[in-house]
Design a protein around this motif. Structure first.
Motif: not given
Length: 174
Positions: A18-19, A111, A114-115, A118
């Motif tokens: 997790v960032i 953010k 992280r996107n 994913r």
């Protein structure tokens, strides 16, 4: 697991990569109202535009927002095993035109990273299940919508992802 005839694809649990997001300075009320108005589904610049193009082109057999699949593809052609994602340039970090805001740049950088992580995991999970993944950027859809339709049509006519050749080992008769 099967739900309504569709196979449910879930992401495999990963070690905690997790960032964490850095602190966020509170934006002015006008910026906050602007950001809150942005919807996750049915955006006019991406999903609604591509949907209108698909309908106009007569391309059928797709399902919107396949919630039971990894990454929730925006369009799913289940019978052809094709998943189409429409990425907004800002939210998914387009290499051509995505940018970081000057305010809270550390937060937005984390953010967007992280996107992107994913997105890669979801696409990898779908490919493992035999799906062809087509990712269309917002700027591509704006610049050349016909090319985006061509990519989807090419994926639909492609046979290379649909069939896997089973290797058989020759054993002489004994």
């Amino acid at each position: 697991m099967t739900i309504f005839g569709a196979t449910k694809i879930t992401l495999l649990p990963r070690p905690k990569q997790v960032i964490s997001l850095p602190g966020f300075a509170v934006p002015p009320p006008s910026r906050r109202a602007n950001m809150r108005a942005i919807k996750a589904r049915g955006n006019r610049t991406t999903e609604a535009r591509l949907r209108a193009l698909l309908v106009r082109a007569g391309i059928r057999g797709w399902k919107l927002q396949a919630l039971t699949f990894a990454g929730t593809p925006d369009f799913l052609f289940a019978d052809k095993k094709i998943a189409v994602f429409t990425h907004g340039c800002f939210w998914h970090g387009c290499p051509r035109c995505g940018h970081l805001p000057r305010t809270n740049s550390a937060y937005w950088g984390a953010k967007i990273a992280r996107n992107q992580m994913r997105d890669r995991r979801a696409q990898r999970a779908l490919r493992r299940r035999g799906y062809m993944v087509v990712a269309i950027w917002e700027c591509q859809l704006r610049r050349s919508p016909s090319q985006c339709l061509r990519r989807i049509a090419d994926a639909m006519s492609s046979q290379r992802f649909r069939f896997r050749i089973q290797r058989t080992v020759f054993q002489p008769p004994t």
